[in-house]
Design an enzyme around this catalytic site. Structure first.
Site, short mmCIF file in Angstrom:
data_model
loop_
_atom_site.label_atom_id
_atom_site.label_comp_id
_atom_site.label_asym_id
_atom_site.label_seq_id
_atom_site.Cartn_x
_atom_site.Cartn_y
_atom_site.Cartn_z
N LYS A 60 0.81 -1.22 0.00
CA LYS A 60 0.00 0.00 0.00
C LYS A 60 0.84 1.27 0.00
CE LYS A 60 -4.42 -1.82 1.50
NZ LYS A 60 -5.44 -1.98 2.55
N ARG B 51 -3.38 -10.20 5.06
CA ARG B 51 -3.87 -10.20 3.68
C ARG B 51 -2.77 -9.64 2.78
NH1 ARG B 51 -6.10 -6.53 0.35
NH2 ARG B 51 -7.73 -7.20 -1.07
C1 7PM Z 1 -6.68 -1.42 -5.70
C2 7PM Z 1 -6.19 -0.66 -4.67
C3 7PM Z 1 -7.32 -2.59 -5.46
C4 7PM Z 1 -6.35 -1.06 -3.37
C5 7PM Z 1 -7.48 -3.01 -4.16
C6 7PM Z 1 -7.00 -2.23 -3.12
C7 7PM Z 1 -8.18 -4.40 2.30
C8 7PM Z 1 -9.23 -5.25 1.95
C9 7PM Z 1 -8.53 -4.17 0.19
C10 7PM Z 1 -7.78 -4.35 3.68
C11 7PM Z 1 -9.50 -5.97 4.11
C12 7PM Z 1 -5.74 -3.40 -1.50
C13 7PM Z 1 -7.04 -2.67 -1.70
N1 7PM Z 1 -7.75 -3.75 1.19
N2 7PM Z 1 -9.88 -6.03 2.83
N3 7PM Z 1 -9.44 -5.09 0.63
N4 7PM Z 1 -8.48 -5.15 4.54
N5 7PM Z 1 -10.11 -6.73 5.03
O1 7PM Z 1 -4.71 -2.67 -1.43
O2 7PM Z 1 -6.88 -3.60 4.10
O3 7PM Z 1 -5.66 -4.62 -1.54
S1 7PM Z 1 -8.49 -3.66 -1.44
#
Ligand code: 7PM
Length: 279
Positions: free
Chosen positions: A222, A256
């Site tokens: 991130k 995750r």
């Molecule tokens: C593009 C940018 C696609 C960012 C997806 C994302 C989380 C999550 C996501 C989290 C939980 C990513 C995000 N982030 N579910 N889904 N916790 N529980 O960086 O931090 O994966 S999507």
């Protein structure tokens, strides 16, 4: 032993577990086409399971800051074929990264084991749908919406605000019949937070664990990591591992991530050290 049931599978959450991220958004597979992208998703899932993932988290909605919402039908069309194919082929726990009631219900019928909702069941009908599946849920904190959440986020009292929000969502989930023991909490790294907010939340992981819930952390690749290190998304693995290792020591148990193998190895070593009391 703290065992949690995810559909027909159980996990011992006294041990750390890795959740592998599987995006089924069209932009995540460059070759295009429904069939090709399903094949690519299956290969990626197989690799993550060989590498030791306990969960495969399937998401069909891009919650990237600034992203537009996808239609319900589009999300169903992306997610359900992947849930079905993975449930048929692999012995794993499928987590569905969704806020959409119909996606929750249909995924559960096809064999999903966890509902992972970045909107903490705030969409109309989501609490009832999640309760109807009987599956555990991960409730995540987000401030604002994916479209606007990174426009100068601010808090009066960050930790208290996030904690209060999550406890409100827990109360609503419980009132709908979701058991307390079936609820995971997630501080929502990057969802309406500055670098300092994100770092502070990670540092306070124990506080969420002390509320009596298992904690899931999603920090993989991130912006927070990019901001600290000044590196692009493909060079954020070591920083991601530092963040995850830090929260493991503060009680988080589900991580995750995109990069499964490095995390499985890191967490095995950390667990061995943490559990070694009598030499
Ligand atoms: C593009 C940018 C696609 C960012 C997806 C994302 C989380 C999550 C996501 C989290 C939980 C990513 C995000 N982030 N579910 N889904 N916790 N529980 O960086 O931090 O994966 S999507």
């Amino acid at each position: 032993m703290s065992v949690m049931k995810f559909g027909d599978k159980s996990l011992d959450l006294s041990l750390p577990h890795v959740m592998g991220i599987l995006n089924v958004t069209p932009d995540s597979f460059s070759d295009g086409g429904q069939h090709n992208s399903l094949e690519a998703a299956l290969r990626q899932a197989e690799k993550m399971l060989e590498d030791g993932a306990s969960f495969i988290d399937i998401g069909g909605e891009s919650t990237r800051p600034g992203a537009a919402e996808v239609s319900e039908q589009e999300e169903l069309d992306r997610v359900l074929p992947a849930v079905e194919a993975i449930a048929q082929r692999f012995d794993t726990i499928i987590s569905v990264d969704t806020s959409t009631p119909s996606v929750m219900l249909e995924s559960a019928k096809l064999g999903a084991g966890l509902i992972n909702d970045v909107r903490a069941l705030e969409r109309d009908g989501a609490v009832a749908a999640a309760a109807q599946t009987g599956l555990p849920v991960c409730l995540m904190h987000m401030r604002g919406t994916p479209k606007d959440m990174q426009q100068s986020p601010s808090y009066d009292a960050l930790i208290e605000d996030v904690e209060q929000y999550l406890l409100e969502r827990v109360a609503i989930a419980e009132a709908a019949g979701i058991q307390r023991e079936q609820i995971l909490l997630d501080p929502g790294i990057g969802f309406g937070k500055s670098l300092v907010h994100n770092a502070t939340l990670l540092n306070y992981t124990q506080r969420f664990v002390d509320l009596g819930f298992e904690v899931l952390i999603g920090v993989s690749r991130k912006t927070m990591i990019g901001d600290i290190l000044g590196v692009p998304v493909d060079q954020r693995l070591y920083g991601t591992m530092g963040a995850n290792a830090s929260t493991y020591l503060k009680g988080a148990r589900i991580f995750r991530v995109h990069d499964v193998k490095p995390h499985v190895d890191m967490l095995k070593v950390m667990h061995q050290i943490e559990e070694s009391r009598n030499a």
